[in-house]
Write an enzyme that holds these catalytic residues in place. Sequence first.
Site, PDB file in Angstrom:
ATOM      1  N   LYS A  13       0.829  -1.210   0.000  1.00 46.68           N
ATOM      2  CA  LYS A  13       0.000   0.000   0.000  1.00 46.68           C
ATOM      3  C   LYS A  13       0.863   1.261   0.000  1.00 46.68           C
ATOM      4  O   LYS A  13       0.653   2.168  -0.802  1.00 46.68           O
ATOM      5  CB  LYS A  13      -0.926   0.027   1.235  1.00 46.68           C
ATOM      6  CG  LYS A  13      -1.853  -1.169   1.345  1.00 46.68           C
ATOM      7  CD  LYS A  13      -2.774  -1.088   2.563  1.00 46.68           C
ATOM      8  CE  LYS A  13      -2.062  -1.146   3.902  1.00 46.68           C
ATOM      9  NZ  LYS A  13      -1.385  -2.425   4.191  1.00 46.68           N
ATOM     10  N   ARG A  88     -10.122   0.829   8.022  1.00 48.47           N
ATOM     11  CA  ARG A  88      -9.718  -0.516   8.433  1.00 48.47           C
ATOM     12  C   ARG A  88     -10.793  -1.232   9.224  1.00 48.47           C
ATOM     13  O   ARG A  88     -10.608  -2.388   9.587  1.00 48.47           O
ATOM     14  CB  ARG A  88      -8.496  -0.399   9.341  1.00 48.47           C
ATOM     15  CG  ARG A  88      -7.185  -0.758   8.685  1.00 48.47           C
ATOM     16  CD  ARG A  88      -6.119  -0.440   9.702  1.00 48.47           C
ATOM     17  NE  ARG A  88      -4.901  -1.150   9.529  1.00 48.47           N
ATOM     18  CZ  ARG A  88      -3.830  -0.668   8.881  1.00 48.47           C
ATOM     19  NH1 ARG A  88      -3.867   0.500   8.298  1.00 48.47           N
ATOM     20  NH2 ARG A  88      -2.732  -1.373   8.822  1.00 48.47           N
ATOM     21  N   ARG A 127      11.889  -5.186   5.904  1.00 38.96           N
ATOM     22  CA  ARG A 127      11.699  -3.834   5.370  1.00 38.96           C
ATOM     23  C   ARG A 127      12.445  -2.754   6.148  1.00 38.96           C
ATOM     24  O   ARG A 127      12.563  -2.816   7.365  1.00 38.96           O
ATOM     25  CB  ARG A 127      10.203  -3.557   5.422  1.00 38.96           C
ATOM     26  CG  ARG A 127       9.808  -2.192   5.007  1.00 38.96           C
ATOM     27  CD  ARG A 127       8.344  -2.109   4.912  1.00 38.96           C
ATOM     28  NE  ARG A 127       7.696  -2.402   6.184  1.00 38.96           N
ATOM     29  CZ  ARG A 127       6.414  -2.249   6.380  1.00 38.96           C
ATOM     30  NH1 ARG A 127       5.636  -1.853   5.399  1.00 38.96           N
ATOM     31  NH2 ARG A 127       5.888  -2.508   7.548  1.00 38.96           N
ATOM     32  N   ARG A 161      10.770  -0.230  11.462  1.00 35.65           N
ATOM     33  CA  ARG A 161       9.634  -0.014  12.359  1.00 35.65           C
ATOM     34  C   ARG A 161       9.621  -1.014  13.506  1.00 35.65           C
ATOM     35  O   ARG A 161       9.984  -2.174  13.340  1.00 35.65           O
ATOM     36  CB  ARG A 161       8.331  -0.154  11.565  1.00 35.65           C
ATOM     37  CG  ARG A 161       7.926   1.136  10.907  1.00 35.65           C
ATOM     38  CD  ARG A 161       6.887   0.965   9.854  1.00 35.65           C
ATOM     39  NE  ARG A 161       5.746   0.139  10.242  1.00 35.65           N
ATOM     40  CZ  ARG A 161       4.690  -0.056   9.474  1.00 35.65           C
ATOM     41  NH1 ARG A 161       4.617   0.531   8.285  1.00 35.65           N
ATOM     42  NH2 ARG A 161       3.703  -0.821   9.864  1.00 35.65           N
ATOM     43  N   ARG A 172      -0.846  -8.406  13.064  1.00 42.37           N
ATOM     44  CA  ARG A 172      -1.387  -7.403  12.130  1.00 42.37           C
ATOM     45  C   ARG A 172      -2.193  -8.083  11.024  1.00 42.37           C
ATOM     46  O   ARG A 172      -3.228  -7.574  10.598  1.00 42.37           O
ATOM     47  CB  ARG A 172      -0.246  -6.566  11.552  1.00 42.37           C
ATOM     48  CG  ARG A 172       0.339  -5.597  12.591  1.00 42.37           C
ATOM     49  CD  ARG A 172       1.755  -5.174  12.274  1.00 42.37           C
ATOM     50  NE  ARG A 172       1.899  -4.493  11.015  1.00 42.37           N
ATOM     51  CZ  ARG A 172       3.052  -4.371  10.359  1.00 42.37           C
ATOM     52  NH1 ARG A 172       4.172  -4.884  10.864  1.00 42.37           N
ATOM     53  NH2 ARG A 172       3.103  -3.729   9.220  1.00 42.37           N
TER      54      ARG A 172
HETATM   55  P1  AP5 Z   1       4.803  -1.656   1.817  1.00 38.42           P
HETATM   56  O1  AP5 Z   1       4.520  -0.828   0.628  1.00 38.42           O
HETATM   57  O2  AP5 Z   1       5.506  -1.019   2.945  1.00 38.42           O
HETATM   58  O3  AP5 Z   1       3.479  -2.390   2.303  1.00 38.42           O
HETATM   59  P2  AP5 Z   1       2.234  -1.824   3.104  1.00 38.42           P
HETATM   60  O4  AP5 Z   1       1.049  -2.513   2.556  1.00 38.42           O
HETATM   61  O5  AP5 Z   1       2.234  -0.335   3.102  1.00 38.42           O
HETATM   62  O6  AP5 Z   1       2.591  -2.421   4.524  1.00 38.42           O
HETATM   63  P3  AP5 Z   1       2.503  -1.796   5.954  1.00 38.42           P
HETATM   64  O7  AP5 Z   1       3.210  -2.770   6.836  1.00 38.42           O
HETATM   65  O8  AP5 Z   1       2.970  -0.383   5.985  1.00 38.42           O
HETATM   66  O9  AP5 Z   1       0.991  -1.867   6.202  1.00 38.42           O
HETATM   67  P4  AP5 Z   1       0.299  -1.914   7.528  1.00 38.42           P
HETATM   68  O10 AP5 Z   1      -1.087  -1.851   7.058  1.00 38.42           O
HETATM   69  O11 AP5 Z   1       0.614  -3.045   8.417  1.00 38.42           O
HETATM   70  O12 AP5 Z   1       0.928  -0.651   8.289  1.00 38.42           O
HETATM   71  P5  AP5 Z   1       0.352   0.781   8.606  1.00 38.42           P
HETATM   72  O13 AP5 Z   1       1.479   1.707   8.668  1.00 38.42           O
HETATM   73  O14 AP5 Z   1      -0.788   1.111   7.734  1.00 38.42           O
HETATM   74  O15 AP5 Z   1       5.627  -2.930   1.326  1.00 38.42           O
HETATM   75  C1  AP5 Z   1       6.191  -3.852   2.247  1.00 38.42           C
HETATM   76  C2  AP5 Z   1       7.560  -4.315   1.764  1.00 38.42           C
HETATM   77  O16 AP5 Z   1       7.412  -5.137   0.623  1.00 38.42           O
HETATM   78  C3  AP5 Z   1       8.456  -3.174   1.344  1.00 38.42           C
HETATM   79  O17 AP5 Z   1       9.746  -3.463   1.745  1.00 38.42           O
HETATM   80  C4  AP5 Z   1       8.361  -3.137  -0.178  1.00 38.42           C
HETATM   81  O18 AP5 Z   1       9.540  -2.671  -0.782  1.00 38.42           O
HETATM   82  C5  AP5 Z   1       8.084  -4.587  -0.496  1.00 38.42           C
HETATM   83  N1  AP5 Z   1       7.174  -4.714  -1.627  1.00 38.42           N
HETATM   84  C6  AP5 Z   1       6.056  -3.977  -1.872  1.00 38.42           C
HETATM   85  N2  AP5 Z   1       5.443  -4.414  -2.995  1.00 38.42           N
HETATM   86  C7  AP5 Z   1       6.180  -5.457  -3.453  1.00 38.42           C
HETATM   87  C8  AP5 Z   1       6.061  -6.328  -4.582  1.00 38.42           C
HETATM   88  N3  AP5 Z   1       5.063  -6.194  -5.469  1.00 38.42           N
HETATM   89  N4  AP5 Z   1       6.993  -7.290  -4.731  1.00 38.42           N
HETATM   90  C9  AP5 Z   1       8.009  -7.424  -3.833  1.00 38.42           C
HETATM   91  N5  AP5 Z   1       8.188  -6.614  -2.768  1.00 38.42           N
HETATM   92  C10 AP5 Z   1       7.283  -5.648  -2.566  1.00 38.42           C
HETATM   93  O19 AP5 Z   1      -0.232   0.548  10.081  1.00 38.42           O
HETATM   94  C11 AP5 Z   1       0.606   0.280  11.177  1.00 38.42           C
HETATM   95  C12 AP5 Z   1      -0.215   0.185  12.452  1.00 38.42           C
HETATM   96  O20 AP5 Z   1      -0.876   1.443  12.695  1.00 38.42           O
HETATM   97  C13 AP5 Z   1      -1.341  -0.828  12.423  1.00 38.42           C
HETATM   98  O21 AP5 Z   1      -0.887  -2.123  12.772  1.00 38.42           O
HETATM   99  C14 AP5 Z   1      -2.328  -0.224  13.449  1.00 38.42           C
HETATM  100  O22 AP5 Z   1      -1.908  -0.504  14.751  1.00 38.42           O
HETATM  101  C15 AP5 Z   1      -2.185   1.259  13.212  1.00 38.42           C
HETATM  102  N6  AP5 Z   1      -3.154   1.783  12.220  1.00 38.42           N
HETATM  103  C16 AP5 Z   1      -2.858   2.347  11.015  1.00 38.42           C
HETATM  104  N7  AP5 Z   1      -3.982   2.729  10.381  1.00 38.42           N
HETATM  105  C17 AP5 Z   1      -5.018   2.388  11.200  1.00 38.42           C
HETATM  106  C18 AP5 Z   1      -6.432   2.510  11.098  1.00 38.42           C
HETATM  107  N8  AP5 Z   1      -7.013   3.049   9.983  1.00 38.42           N
HETATM  108  N9  AP5 Z   1      -7.182   2.056  12.120  1.00 38.42           N
HETATM  109  C19 AP5 Z   1      -6.614   1.509  13.227  1.00 38.42           C
HETATM  110  N10 AP5 Z   1      -5.285   1.354  13.387  1.00 38.42           N
HETATM  111  C20 AP5 Z   1      -4.485   1.798  12.374  1.00 38.42           C
END
Ligand code: AP5
Length: 217
Positions: A13, A88, A127, A161, A172
Amino acid sequence: PVVILLGPPGAGKGTQARRLEEGHGLVQLSTGDMLRAAVAAGTPAGLAAKSVMEAGGLVSDEIVLAILSDRMAQPDVAAGVILDGFPRTAGQAAALDDMLAAAGQCVGAAISLEVDDEAMIARVAGRFTCGRCGEGYHDQFKQTRQEGVCDKCGGTEFKRRADDNAETARERLKAYHDQTAPLIAHYESMGVLQRVDAMASIEEVAGALGQLVSALS
Ligand code: AP5
Ligand code: ZN
């Protein structure tokens, strides 16, 4: 347009939202980034969110909606946004629908990044990002061209992170399946759901998303 990126941790994402931001003039709104900023700044919301995030759970709708609606009210988002990691929960999705309706807008597309669970754990666990410009990298899948130097800005400090370990990543993933995956049906019933195979390469996924977003504007 308002574009939602749905998908489990590691689905890409953030990677893809940044690409769309560069290519389509949309603004990436990542609730994860906003919450991490609140944690780093030690705000009351950040203090409440910290332990939940470290355990891999979801932060309360109340906190997330307060942060997101503040950001949505700023003028730079008028041309369009990519919501990365929001909504979410069913409550967040309903609040977003109301917020947009009040502004005479609606969701243009909700794009589900479809991936394999075990592959996601591997992506998340390797990552890291540039400490200066935020560019994302991965031990296996996307290394810096020159070791220890950011391709984009030349920065030499990187960070990982606190929640990017295999154990927390599993929590997660569970939160995603329990609370977020049901939103796919919500957007399907609204007629705005698009599914993209996010096991393909970053470039291929970016191509598919670029086409979907171009068709909206
Ligand atoms: P990346 O692009 O970083 O993936 P992502 O989907 O953004 O993963 P996140 O871990 O950031 O998502 P998340 O939903 O757990 O975290 P968030 O910050 O939203 O890609 C991952 C890796 O893979 C990278 O190294 C990339 O280079 C590689 N990659 C990408 N695409 C690829 C491909 N096609 N092929 C190969 N490699 C690839 O949330 C964190 C925390 O915040 C949550 O756990 C929760 O506690 C809280 N939170 C955030 N939003 C909310 C909400 N709306 N409600 C409640 N809690 C929330
Ligand atoms: Zn950098």
